[in-house]
Write a protein that holds these residues in place. Structure first.
Motif, short mmCIF file in Angstrom:
data_model
loop_
_atom_site.label_atom_id
_atom_site.label_comp_id
_atom_site.label_asym_id
_atom_site.label_seq_id
_atom_site.Cartn_x
_atom_site.Cartn_y
_atom_site.Cartn_z
N GLY A 38 8.95 -0.87 9.64
CA GLY A 38 9.34 -0.74 8.25
C GLY A 38 8.57 0.37 7.56
N LEU A 39 9.23 1.08 6.68
CA LEU A 39 8.59 2.12 5.87
C LEU A 39 8.79 1.73 4.41
CD1 LEU A 39 7.14 4.86 5.80
CD2 LEU A 39 9.37 5.97 5.79
N VAL A 40 7.72 1.33 3.74
CA VAL A 40 7.82 0.78 2.40
C VAL A 40 6.99 1.61 1.43
CG1 VAL A 40 8.22 -1.56 3.24
CG2 VAL A 40 5.89 -0.80 2.78
N MET A 56 3.70 3.87 2.27
CA MET A 56 3.57 5.22 1.72
C MET A 56 3.21 5.16 0.25
SD MET A 56 6.34 7.83 3.38
CE MET A 56 5.30 9.20 2.84
N TYR A 57 2.31 6.05 -0.13
CA TYR A 57 1.90 6.17 -1.53
C TYR A 57 1.62 7.63 -1.83
CZ TYR A 57 -0.91 5.69 -5.79
OH TYR A 57 -1.39 5.82 -7.08
N ARG A 58 2.37 8.20 -2.77
CA ARG A 58 2.18 9.58 -3.21
C ARG A 58 2.25 10.56 -2.05
NH1 ARG A 58 -2.54 10.18 -7.55
NH2 ARG A 58 -1.38 12.12 -7.86
N GLY A 59 3.24 10.37 -1.17
CA GLY A 59 3.50 11.32 -0.10
C GLY A 59 2.66 11.16 1.14
N SER A 60 1.85 10.11 1.22
CA SER A 60 1.00 9.90 2.40
C SER A 60 1.12 8.45 2.85
CB SER A 60 -0.46 10.22 2.09
OG SER A 60 -0.62 11.56 1.67
N TYR A 88 -3.09 -0.64 -2.68
CA TYR A 88 -1.69 -0.37 -3.00
C TYR A 88 -0.78 -1.34 -2.24
CZ TYR A 88 2.79 2.01 -3.38
OH TYR A 88 4.10 2.30 -3.62
N THR A 89 -1.09 -1.60 -0.97
CA THR A 89 -0.30 -2.56 -0.20
C THR A 89 -0.40 -3.94 -0.82
OG1 THR A 89 -0.85 -1.27 1.79
CG2 THR A 89 0.12 -3.44 2.12
N ARG A 90 -1.58 -4.33 -1.23
CA ARG A 90 -1.75 -5.64 -1.86
C ARG A 90 -0.98 -5.72 -3.18
NH1 ARG A 90 -7.27 -4.95 -0.07
NH2 ARG A 90 -7.89 -4.39 -2.20
N ALA A 91 -0.93 -4.60 -3.91
CA ALA A 91 -0.18 -4.58 -5.16
C ALA A 91 1.32 -4.71 -4.91
CB ALA A 91 -0.47 -3.29 -5.93
N LEU A 92 1.81 -4.10 -3.82
CA LEU A 92 3.22 -4.25 -3.47
C LEU A 92 3.55 -5.72 -3.18
CD1 LEU A 92 4.03 -1.20 -1.13
CD2 LEU A 92 4.80 -1.58 -3.46
#
Length: 570
Positions: free
Chosen positions: A313-315, A510-514, A533-537
């Motif tokens: 998966g690409l999230v 992915m976050y901000r292109g990375s 960021y993953t935890r926030a998702l």
């Protein structure tokens, strides 16, 4: 051209009318760069003097044609339905007549002379601009904001001026500029035929007529006014293209950004090759987009592996670079975007050449390799299928293009693929158009198209976003079946964490292109994700246990995580 129109008659007007009986039809010389005409008058001075009348009358005809055409085009919006239909029908009949014949007819009716020619050209231009305005205003009149204005009781005239006109003015201005060049040619043509400007006045058309009779004595007398007409026509055309670019209608001839600096490749940046079962290995993928005179990188230094038979998966949030990464890997990005990487290794072949990833259009190797072993399923299947072709024809095209199959064999294989993706009555459905398919069936047809080449990797870019829940389950189940039966790896792009955790084995965040984290689904479900960021998702997923009024999980705009944390997580 503006200089000639404004100052031409002032500077060269007197010289253009002076007769020199000693220089009748003289050849070009330092005193007369284009020679003289049969009356001994300087040809260049006459051409420069005629610029004001030629261009001015052409602009006048264009203004008349555009104004009248726009008025005709807007009448159906404000008139009753039956009267509006008569106006539309009359406009269509007028367009059916050749423009040149209409110009000559109007010229004879209104009379010869400069004003008559201007009126004739203006009247002849009205039907074309009327139809253009009718078409654009009809498309705008059906939009929701216009319907909302009607519900509020806004008058037809106010809707026309406030809501419709601002949305169609830019194309009208661009077309008016382009039509000015055509009006100039038409005006010169009438004068050339004797139906336009009359003596003692003169424009480029009259000068061309006079020079044509002496073309074997002094060709410059005809070439000078002809060159002026061509020059002015080119100016109007370039003006139209400039306006088009300025309004954002057709971005051509844009300002080129500075040269994109190449990032030097170092051994530390290159991750060692993965196992032999790796179907896709990406290292240092970058996508650069021109931003004025500089570049921005919506995808920056992305690296990941996908093994055979694996579902990854690409999230990430919208704009994080998910779809752009997939399109770059599939070699579907064209200029002005710039795609570079340290390595893109797909199905045993290295696709990177001199640090660049060539597009499918430019590279026959990429076209054949990616066209047979890589399949893409896009977010909206209705835009991915050609509405003018049968579904079976589109699916069979791959077999004929890359498989070397005959038309009959490719069609039979396409029917088999439709059957494999569980489309009922595939023989009949193959002969139908995309609009006859439901959304879920169109998505299945896209998967069937990908299966024509027996892919080792399927990139599914949010394939269930536009579908309802029950159809989503069917499409996801089909992808899982293809993965199990064909051992095809799947890269699934999705906003839905629940879909990713239910179908995939691991997730790339992915976050901000990375890519900020590569995490297994088990760890993701158990809450063992390391990156904030993953935890926030995960926290943003709606929960039945949430308290009323509790704010959603967010990350402040512009948040940049420490490099040490990024390296530790990845």
């Amino acid at each position: 051209m503006v200089f000639g129109v404004v100052f031409g008659p002032i500077i060269w007007g007197a010289q253009a009318t002076v007769t020199d009986f000693k220089q009748l039809s003289a050849q070009p010389s330092p005193d007369h760069l284009f020679g003289t005409d049969a009356g001994g008058r300087d040809v260049l001075a006459r051409v420069l003097t005629a610029a004001r009348l030629s261009v001015g009358m052409a602009l006048g005809a264009t203004a008349l044609g555009v104004s009248g055409g726009v008025l005709i085009g807007f009448l159906p919006v404000v008139l009753p339905r039956k009267t509006a239909r008569l106006v539309v029908s009359a406009t269509g009949i007028a367009i059916a007549f050749p423009a040149l014949l209409m110009i000559m007819l109007f010229s004879i009716v209104v009379g010869t002379g400069a004003q008559g020619a201007m009126l004739a050209i203006g009247f002849a231009m009205m039907p074309a601009f009327g139809r253009l305005t009718q078409t654009m205003s009809s498309s705008v009149a059906g939009r929701d904001f216009v319907l909302a204005a009607r519900v509020l009781g806004v008058s037809k005239v106010r809707i026309l001026l406030r809501h419709i006109l601002p949305n169609v003015r830019e194309p009208l201005i661009v077309n008016a500029s382009l039509s000015a060049g055509a009006a100039l040619v038409a005006f010169s043509g009438l004068s050339f035929l004797g139906l336009g400007v009359q003596a003692p006045d003169f424009d480029w058309g009259r000068l061309l007529n006079e020079g044509l009779g002496k073309i074997y004595v002094n060709p410059a007398t005809a070439l000078a006014p002809a060159g002026a007409v061509i020059f002015a026509g080119v100016v109007f055309t370039l003006l139209g293209e400039t306006l088009s670019r300025g309004f954002g209608i057709e971005p051509i001839l844009g300002k080129r950004p500075r040269a994109l600096p190449r990032i030097a490749r170092t051994e530390s940046e290159v991750v060692p090759d993965g196992a032999d079962d790796t179907v896709l290995r990406v290292r240092g993928l970058r996508v650069a987009v021109p931003a004025g005179s500089d570049w921005t990188h919506p995808v920056n230094d992305v690296s990941f592996d996908i093994r055979r038979g694996e579902i990854v998966g690409l999230v990430g949030e919208s704009g994080s670079g998910k779809s752009l990464t997939c399109l770059a890997v599939a070699a579907l990005l064209e200029e002005p975007l710039d795609v570079s990487a340290d390595s893109v290794h797909f199905d045993g072949s290295e696709l990177i050449q001199n640090g660049k990833l060539p597009s499918r259009i430019r590279s026959a190797v990429s076209r054949k390799h990616l066209g047979t072993r890589l399949a893409l399923v896009f977010q909206d299947p209705s835009t991915s299928l050609n509405p003018a072709l049968h579904v079976g024809t589109q699916i069979a095209e791959i077999g004929g293009l890359h498989g070397g199959l005959s038309a009959k064999a490719a069609q039979e294989l396409a029917v088999d693929r439709l059957r494999e993706v569980r489309i009922p009555d595939p023989e009949r459905r193959a002969k139908q158009y995309p609009y006859e398919f439901s959304g879920g069936m169109r998505q299945r047809a896209m998967i069937a198209m990908g299966l024509m080449g027996r892919p080792v990797l399927i990139i599914a870019d949010e394939p269930t976003t536009a579908l309802d829940v029950t159809v989503q389950r069917g499409v996801l189940g089909l992808l899982k079946a293809v993965n199990t039966e064909e051992n095809a790896a799947i890269l699934l792009v999705s906003h839905d964490i629940a879909v990713v955790t239910g179908l995939c084995t691991r997730a790339l965040v992915m976050y901000r292109g990375s890519i900020v984290e590569d995490v297994g689904v088990d760890d993701l479900v158990a809450g063992r994700a390391k990156h904030p960021y993953t935890r926030a998702l995960l926290d943003a997923v709606p929960s039945m246990k949430a308290q009323k009024g509790e704010p959603f999980a967010t990350i402040p705009e512009g948040t940049v995580f420490p490099a040490a944390l990024m390296e530790e997580v990845v």
